[in-house]
Design a protein around this motif. Structure first.
Motif, mmCIF file in Angstrom:
data_model
loop_
_atom_site.group_PDB
_atom_site.id
_atom_site.type_symbol
_atom_site.label_atom_id
_atom_site.label_comp_id
_atom_site.label_asym_id
_atom_site.label_seq_id
_atom_site.Cartn_x
_atom_site.Cartn_y
_atom_site.Cartn_z
ATOM 1 N N LYS A 249 -10.343 4.743 -0.459
ATOM 2 C CA LYS A 249 -9.635 5.758 0.320
ATOM 3 C C LYS A 249 -8.806 6.664 -0.595
ATOM 4 N N LEU A 250 -8.180 6.042 -1.573
ATOM 5 C CA LEU A 250 -7.297 6.804 -2.470
ATOM 6 C C LEU A 250 -8.021 7.327 -3.713
ATOM 7 N N SER A 251 -9.303 7.008 -3.811
ATOM 8 C CA SER A 251 -10.076 7.336 -5.024
ATOM 9 C C SER A 251 -9.333 6.891 -6.287
ATOM 10 N N VAL A 252 -8.908 5.644 -6.285
ATOM 11 C CA VAL A 252 -8.255 5.092 -7.487
ATOM 12 C C VAL A 252 -9.318 5.052 -8.592
ATOM 13 N N ARG B 213 0.821 -1.224 0.000
ATOM 14 C CA ARG B 213 0.000 0.000 0.000
ATOM 15 C C ARG B 213 0.845 1.259 0.000
ATOM 16 N N ASN B 214 1.867 1.200 0.828
ATOM 17 C CA ASN B 214 2.747 2.353 0.950
ATOM 18 C C ASN B 214 3.375 2.694 -0.402
ATOM 19 N N SER C 248 1.288 6.176 -7.106
ATOM 20 C CA SER C 248 0.038 6.760 -7.594
ATOM 21 C C SER C 248 0.016 8.279 -7.374
ATOM 22 N N ASN C 249 0.463 8.721 -6.200
ATOM 23 C CA ASN C 249 0.474 10.173 -5.923
ATOM 24 C C ASN C 249 1.319 10.915 -6.951
ATOM 25 N N PHE D 145 -9.078 0.212 0.159
ATOM 26 C CA PHE D 145 -7.893 1.048 -0.108
ATOM 27 C C PHE D 145 -8.134 1.920 -1.350
ATOM 28 N N ARG E 174 -0.222 10.795 -10.512
ATOM 29 C CA ARG E 174 -1.388 11.694 -10.594
ATOM 30 C C ARG E 174 -0.972 13.152 -10.612
ATOM 31 N N LYS F 128 0.803 3.851 -3.031
ATOM 32 C CA LYS F 128 0.390 5.243 -2.788
ATOM 33 C C LYS F 128 1.464 6.217 -3.287
#
Ligand code: AHR
Length: 590
Positions: free
Chosen positions: A429-432, A388-389, A395-396, A426, A399, A392
């Protein structure tokens, strides 16, 4: 259970209320009915180099282990001379050795050296049997290339010949080496006969010392006649599916068997001799002759959007055969450069030819962009903190730097269960934007899950069903998949994409069943499942028309044995009905 499928193209026999709805326009309601938009990219294909679907399959190279890089790391029985024979037929003699002191490229270290004391009557050299033999068509030209380094001082005469049993010749090409240093020699061999299982022999015809590497042979008729291209018949079978997108290069192959086996796209571009090859997670070798440039170009050639998948900086949880505990995360110190690789991939695909990575695409012969729109991050990964780490972080950054790219996340290998639930939470939460669901299940599951997406919340991530198949290639399997796919059309507003998996399997090296298309060197065998995929893909439509097809049933017949859909293609005006029905049911149209 006996099922039949009918595809009906209906432009005239349409109930009046459907026309009324059409004129109301996309997504608008007339009375009780509403036309629902269907994703433009709903039906695509999934490609993974599994079951020899790249080397020995779609990639048209005919020489196996062309650069002497096979090793026990790929497969315990292999070494650099695997699939080669030392050839001394005319009583010649000398030695053959595998060396690595002066390679063409350090990433591709092995080559062979022939030290010939006496060439005998026919010369001394090496013979390759291709992937289960080399398939030749009489009259066809074959493009040969080989790197040679003349080590002894005089020019060396070399003969390269296609041969059948007992050494019968099917065509040859000869040249003389021109001085020291690695040089690439190319020629054309016209096959004089049809052959299912020829071999390629390269012979030095003089007393000499010679180094040889990168022995390559392609039919001149690759798909669309591309250089370093795809096998034409196999590529055509994929193209005939008219896929809206192609996901590549896998699957498990992406996140790899341990951190050092993660697929690194940068190792797969540029001149083939400079590509750093590696073990294939499915226990063979990836030459990377089919690399990211060739994937993008193939997508363009078949009119499919490219959907590359990169590892989420973790290896497969099953690495080392651990059944779930082998996931490792790249060290944090490597994350910056790993994420930069992903940003560079986007630039490679979409950047101008003047940008650093766009220039590499242009140098490969494609100055125009490849119009990348989607990128997958991760494949079926176990939902751990490490995953996840890293997901994220990637992805951050993607994006932030590329808001135009749609990220596809992952929710584990199964249609339910821990990774699925955690993965969805997940993603929420991250709006994937899109998540990748996978299911390999019995046909009954596909029938029972026709309504799976009817109640999915419309406000969450969209769904990409990146891998699905019912366990088998019978007609029943294909029809169960067809039934399921009507549900995907009905929910084409949230099911953005779907691809059957796996797509290709070499009949002699099948490590996963079922597959969509089987092949050997000579023949391509599409399955019943293939024709279902094709029927849906070419008849997809862009609007779903609800409530057109109804079934009258007696109570003994379960709903799950039935499925139907009605879609409209706005461009052609066609209304397309798909009906998968149990013979006991009576169909009527309202
Ligand atoms: O499609 C075969 C394999 O199934 C893929 O590599 C993997 O993602 C899945 O488990």
């Amino acid at each position: 259970m006996k099922l039949t499928i009918k595809i009906i193209f209906a432009t005239l026999l349409i109930p009046a209320f459907v026309f009324a709805q059409q004129s109301a326009g996309k997504g608008q309601s007339t009375g009780k009915k509403q036309l629902k938009p269907i994703s433009n990219d709903l039906f695509g294909v999934f490609f993974e180099d599994l079951s020899y679907s790249a080397d020995g399959g779609l990639y048209a190279e005919l020489i196996q282990n062309r650069s002497f890089e096979y090793s026990p790391g790929d497969n315990k029985k292999w070494q650099p001379l695997s699939f080669w024979e030392y050839t001394t037929a005319g009583f010649g003699y000398g030695t053959i050795s595998v060396e690595s002191a002066q390679p063409i490229a350090s990433v591709n270290p092995h080559y062979i050296v022939l030290n010939i004391d006496d060439p005998g009557k026919e010369g001394v050299g090496i013979t390759n049997a291709g992937f289960d033999g080399i398939y030749l068509r009489a009259g066809e030209n074959y493009n040969l290339s080989v790197y040679v380094r003349q080590i002894s001082s005089a020019p060396i005469p070399v003969k390269v010949e296609l041969r059948g049993a007992k050494g019968v010749s099917y065509g040859q090409f000869s040249f003389k080496t021109q001085g020291s240093g690695w040089k690439k020699y190319t020629g054309i061999i016209k096959a004089t006969q049809n052959a299912d299982s020829a071999k390629l022999t390269l012979l030095a015809l003089a007393k000499c010392k010679i180094a040889i590497d990168e022995v390559s042979l392609f039919s001149e008729h690759t798909f669309k006649n591309e250089k370093n291209g795809m096998r034409a018949d196999l590529a055509q079978a994929v193209a005939d599916l008219k896929p809206k997108f192609m996901r590549f290069p896998g699957g498990c192959l992406v996140h790899g068997d341990g951190l050092n086996n993660i697929y690194r796209w940068k190792n797969t571009i540029g001149p083939v001799e400079f590509r750093q090859q590696q073990r294939n997670i499915w226990n063979y070798h990836q030459s990377f002759g089919l690399g990211f440039f060739e994937y993008f170009r193939f997508c363009e050639d078949i009119g499919a959007k490219p959907v590359p998948v990169v590892a989420a900086a973790v290896s497969c949880q099953n690495s080392g055969g651990t059944r779930g505990t082998g996931q490792k995360g790249l060290p944090m110190t490597e994350m910056k450069s790993y994420i930069q690789d992903i940003l560079d991939l986007i630039e490679y695909a979409n950047g101008p030819a003047t940008s650093k990575w766009g220039a590499k695409r242009a140098a490969a012969g494609h100055p125009k962009p490849f119009h990348l729109q989607y990128i997958g991050i991760g494949n079926e990964d176990k939902q751990t903190y490490d995953f996840r780490n890293r997901f994220k972080m990637i992805s951050n950054e993607v994006r932030a730097k590329h808001p135009e790219i749609t990220i596809i996340g992952t929710v584990g290998p199964f249609p339910s269960g821990e990774d699925f639930e955690l993965g969805w939470a997940f993603a929420d939460k991250l709006s994937v934007p899109v998540v990748d669901e996978h299911f390999y299940q019995k046909p009954a599951w596909f029938l029972d899950n026709n309504a799976r997406y009817d109640d999915y919340r419309r406000t969450k991530s969209k769904v990409y069903i990146g891998e699905y198949a019912s366990w088998g290639n019978s007609l029943l399997n294909a029809l169960a998949e067809a039934a399921f796919m009507t549900g995907l059309e009905r929910n084409g507003d949230i099911v953005a994409m779907a691809s059957y998996a796996p797509m290709l399997a070499n009949l002699s090296h099948t490590s996963w069943n079922p597959n969509l298309i089987y092949f050997n060197n000579k023949t391509v065998v599409p399955t019943a499942n293939y024709y279902v995929q094709q029927l849906f893909s070419v008849n997809q439509g862009d609007l779903y028309v609800p409530g057109v097809i109804r079934f009258k049933q007696d109570n003994a017949v379960k709903d799950s044995t039935l499925a139907a859909s009605c879609v409209k293609d706005s461009k052609t005006g066609d209304i397309i009905l798909k009906i998968i029905m149990d013979e006991r049911c009576q169909l009527y149209m309202k």
